[in-house]
Write a protein that holds these residues in place. Structure first.
Motif, short mmCIF file in Angstrom:
data_model
loop_
_atom_site.label_atom_id
_atom_site.label_comp_id
_atom_site.label_asym_id
_atom_site.label_seq_id
_atom_site.Cartn_x
_atom_site.Cartn_y
_atom_site.Cartn_z
N ALA A 20 0.83 -1.20 0.00
CA ALA A 20 0.00 0.00 0.00
C ALA A 20 0.86 1.26 0.00
CB ALA A 20 -0.93 -0.01 1.20
N GLN A 21 2.06 1.16 0.58
CA GLN A 21 2.93 2.33 0.71
C GLN A 21 4.01 2.42 -0.38
OE1 GLN A 21 2.36 0.28 3.53
NE2 GLN A 21 0.65 1.64 4.07
N SER A 22 4.26 1.33 -1.09
CA SER A 22 5.37 1.31 -2.04
C SER A 22 5.04 2.07 -3.33
CB SER A 22 5.77 -0.13 -2.38
OG SER A 22 4.72 -0.78 -3.08
N THR A 23 6.09 2.53 -4.00
CA THR A 23 5.92 3.25 -5.26
C THR A 23 6.73 2.58 -6.36
OG1 THR A 23 7.75 4.77 -4.78
CG2 THR A 23 5.53 5.46 -4.10
N ILE A 24 6.21 2.66 -7.58
CA ILE A 24 6.90 2.13 -8.75
C ILE A 24 7.25 3.29 -9.67
CG2 ILE A 24 6.69 0.70 -10.82
CD1 ILE A 24 4.84 -1.15 -9.25
N GLY A 25 8.52 3.43 -9.99
CA GLY A 25 8.96 4.39 -11.00
C GLY A 25 9.16 3.67 -12.32
N PHE A 26 8.84 4.35 -13.42
CA PHE A 26 8.88 3.69 -14.74
C PHE A 26 9.56 4.60 -15.75
CE2 PHE A 26 6.28 2.52 -18.69
CZ PHE A 26 7.13 1.49 -19.04
N SER A 44 14.48 8.04 -10.95
CA SER A 44 13.45 7.08 -10.51
C SER A 44 13.94 6.25 -9.33
CB SER A 44 13.06 6.16 -11.67
OG SER A 44 12.14 5.18 -11.24
N LEU A 45 15.18 5.78 -9.40
CA LEU A 45 15.73 4.99 -8.31
C LEU A 45 15.76 5.77 -7.00
CD1 LEU A 45 18.67 3.37 -10.30
CD2 LEU A 45 16.86 2.07 -9.15
N SER A 46 16.02 7.07 -7.08
CA SER A 46 16.10 7.89 -5.87
C SER A 46 14.73 8.22 -5.29
CB SER A 46 16.87 9.19 -6.17
OG SER A 46 16.11 10.05 -6.98
N GLU A 47 13.69 8.07 -6.10
CA GLU A 47 12.36 8.52 -5.67
C GLU A 47 11.34 7.40 -5.48
OE1 GLU A 47 12.61 12.96 -7.77
OE2 GLU A 47 11.24 11.45 -8.60
N ASN A 48 11.72 6.14 -5.79
CA ASN A 48 10.75 5.05 -5.75
C ASN A 48 11.34 3.79 -5.13
OD1 ASN A 48 8.41 6.19 -7.60
ND2 ASN A 48 10.33 6.63 -8.66
N ASN A 49 10.46 2.93 -4.64
CA ASN A 49 10.90 1.65 -4.08
C ASN A 49 11.37 0.69 -5.17
OD1 ASN A 49 8.25 2.57 -2.32
ND2 ASN A 49 9.95 1.88 -1.05
N THR A 50 10.66 0.72 -6.31
CA THR A 50 10.99 -0.17 -7.43
C THR A 50 11.06 0.67 -8.70
OG1 THR A 50 9.83 -2.03 -6.42
CG2 THR A 50 10.23 -2.17 -8.79
N THR A 51 12.05 0.39 -9.54
CA THR A 51 12.14 1.05 -10.85
C THR A 51 12.04 0.01 -11.94
OG1 THR A 51 13.41 2.98 -10.12
CG2 THR A 51 13.69 2.31 -12.40
N VAL A 52 11.11 0.25 -12.87
CA VAL A 52 10.92 -0.60 -14.04
C VAL A 52 11.38 0.17 -15.27
CG1 VAL A 52 9.26 -1.89 -15.45
CG2 VAL A 52 8.95 -1.75 -12.96
N VAL A 53 12.15 -0.49 -16.12
CA VAL A 53 12.58 0.09 -17.40
C VAL A 53 12.07 -0.81 -18.51
CG1 VAL A 53 14.58 0.61 -18.87
CG2 VAL A 53 14.66 1.12 -16.42
N SER A 54 11.46 -0.22 -19.53
CA SER A 54 11.07 -1.01 -20.69
C SER A 54 11.97 -0.68 -21.86
CB SER A 54 9.60 -0.76 -21.07
OG SER A 54 9.41 0.57 -21.48
N ILE A 55 12.28 -1.69 -22.65
CA ILE A 55 13.02 -1.53 -23.91
C ILE A 55 12.17 -2.15 -25.00
CG2 ILE A 55 15.06 -2.19 -25.24
CD1 ILE A 55 16.69 -2.06 -22.68
N PHE A 56 11.62 -1.30 -25.86
CA PHE A 56 10.72 -1.78 -26.91
C PHE A 56 10.72 -0.78 -28.05
CE2 PHE A 56 6.37 -2.02 -28.76
CZ PHE A 56 6.47 -3.30 -29.30
N VAL A 57 11.16 -1.21 -29.22
CA VAL A 57 11.11 -0.36 -30.42
C VAL A 57 9.70 -0.49 -30.98
CG1 VAL A 57 12.10 0.14 -32.67
CG2 VAL A 57 13.58 -0.70 -30.83
N ASN A 58 8.91 0.55 -30.78
CA ASN A 58 7.48 0.50 -31.07
C ASN A 58 7.18 0.79 -32.54
OD1 ASN A 58 4.66 0.59 -30.76
ND2 ASN A 58 4.74 2.81 -30.46
N PRO A 59 6.71 -0.21 -33.28
CA PRO A 59 6.52 -0.01 -34.72
C PRO A 59 5.45 1.01 -35.09
CG PRO A 59 5.60 -2.12 -34.03
CD PRO A 59 6.35 -1.58 -32.86
N THR A 60 4.44 1.19 -34.23
CA THR A 60 3.33 2.06 -34.64
C THR A 60 3.65 3.55 -34.56
OG1 THR A 60 2.33 2.08 -32.42
CG2 THR A 60 1.64 0.32 -33.92
N GLN A 61 4.79 3.93 -33.99
CA GLN A 61 5.11 5.35 -33.95
C GLN A 61 6.11 5.76 -35.03
OE1 GLN A 61 6.70 4.95 -29.82
NE2 GLN A 61 8.28 6.40 -30.48
#
Length: 282
Positions: A20-26, A44-61
């Motif tokens: 309930a208290q944790s934060t996710i940075g993305f 993000s690492l300095s401001e959140n409990n967990t940091t998620v990074v996505s790597i995806f070359v998005n064809p629709t843009q």
């Protein structure tokens, strides 16, 4: 470092560590990571409990198939950079099918006209593609905070608009542009430049810096004419657009209003490699 290639396993992992208290940075990226990306992750690492990074070359843009095909893909090197930064970073590196489930099409968005300026004029459908992928990633990751660089300032404003209009519960945080030693804005596309082209591209920031000096004293029309003439001196450059625009609406400025904030935006082609940059003028 935890790496997930499918959204189901990523969502299960994030659910298992969420409180309930944790934060996710993305930090959403298309890979070919550079110091600008890493700075977003450090914030993000300095401001959140967990940091998620996505790597995806998005064809629709991508409205240009050649640009999509040539976009740098360096997953192995990117993983090393992330691991060196912090091995607790959670990486999501999906396939096109994992994201689009066999239907590689953009959702249609209304960004209240933000999408019709600058990048939108020259890259038809680009921001529908951006909106589609960012919305899907937000739905998968469910971040508390998401971090975007101000080099893509129009994209930053559009993501904020998309979040607002769709009632998504995520804070969008814009972060300063990181620059190379010659002040060229860091970009994954810079990897496609030759050493000589990279040196020559320093003129982009030089021009923007002079625009900032001229802005209080000269008309926007006169400044735009000066930019055009200066870039024409170098045959390796093709100016796609230059504009001075209201930061909030992204509409071009014809008459200055002291109560508004303005930015200069530029897109330049060097040997068909497209580079963009921006600078605050207030």
């Amino acid at each position: 470092m935890p790496i997930f290639y499918g959204k189901a396993s990523l969502m299960e992992h994030l659910k298992s560590i969420k409180t309930a208290q944790s934060t996710i940075g993305f930090v959403p990226t298309m890979g070919a990571l550079h110091q600008g990306h890493l700075a977003l992750m450090q914030k993000s690492l300095s401001e959140n409990n967990t940091t998620v990074v996505s790597i995806f070359v998005n064809p629709t843009q991508f409205n240009n198939a050649e640009d999509l095909a040539k976009y740098p893909r360096t997953l192995e090197a990117d993983v090393k950079k992330l691991d060196n930064l912090d091995p607790k970073i959670v990486l999501y590196a999906p396939s096109v099918d994992d994201i689009y489930e066999g239907n590689v099409e953009s959702q249609s968005f209304n960004f209240d006209g933000l999408e019709n300026q600058m990048e939108g004029k020259f890259r038809p459908g680009h921001f529908d593609g951006v909106g589609t992928i960012v919305k899907r990633l937000f739905e998968i990751v469910e971040p508390t905070n998401a971090y975007f660089g101000e080099k893509d300032f129009q994209q930053l404003q559009i993501v904020k608009k998309m979040v607002s209009k769709n009632g998504l519960k995520v804070n969008i945080i814009g972060c300063p542009i990181h620059r190379e030693s010659n002040h060229l804005a860091m970009s994954s596309r810079n990897e496609r430049l030759s050493a000589n082209e990279r040196d020559e591209a320093a003129i982009i920031f030089q021009i923007l810096s002079t625009v900032k000096e001229k802005f209080p004293k000269e008309s926007t029309a006169k400044i735009s004419e000066w930019v055009q003439k200066n870039l024409e001196k170098n045959p390796n450059f093709a100016l796609e657009y230059f504009t001075i625009a209201d930061e909030a609406t992204l509409l071009s400025c014809s008459r200055k209003d002291k109560n508004k904030k303005y930015r200069a935006f530029i897109a330049v082609l060097i040997n068909n490699i497209r580079l963009i940059d921006t600078i605050s003028l207030n």
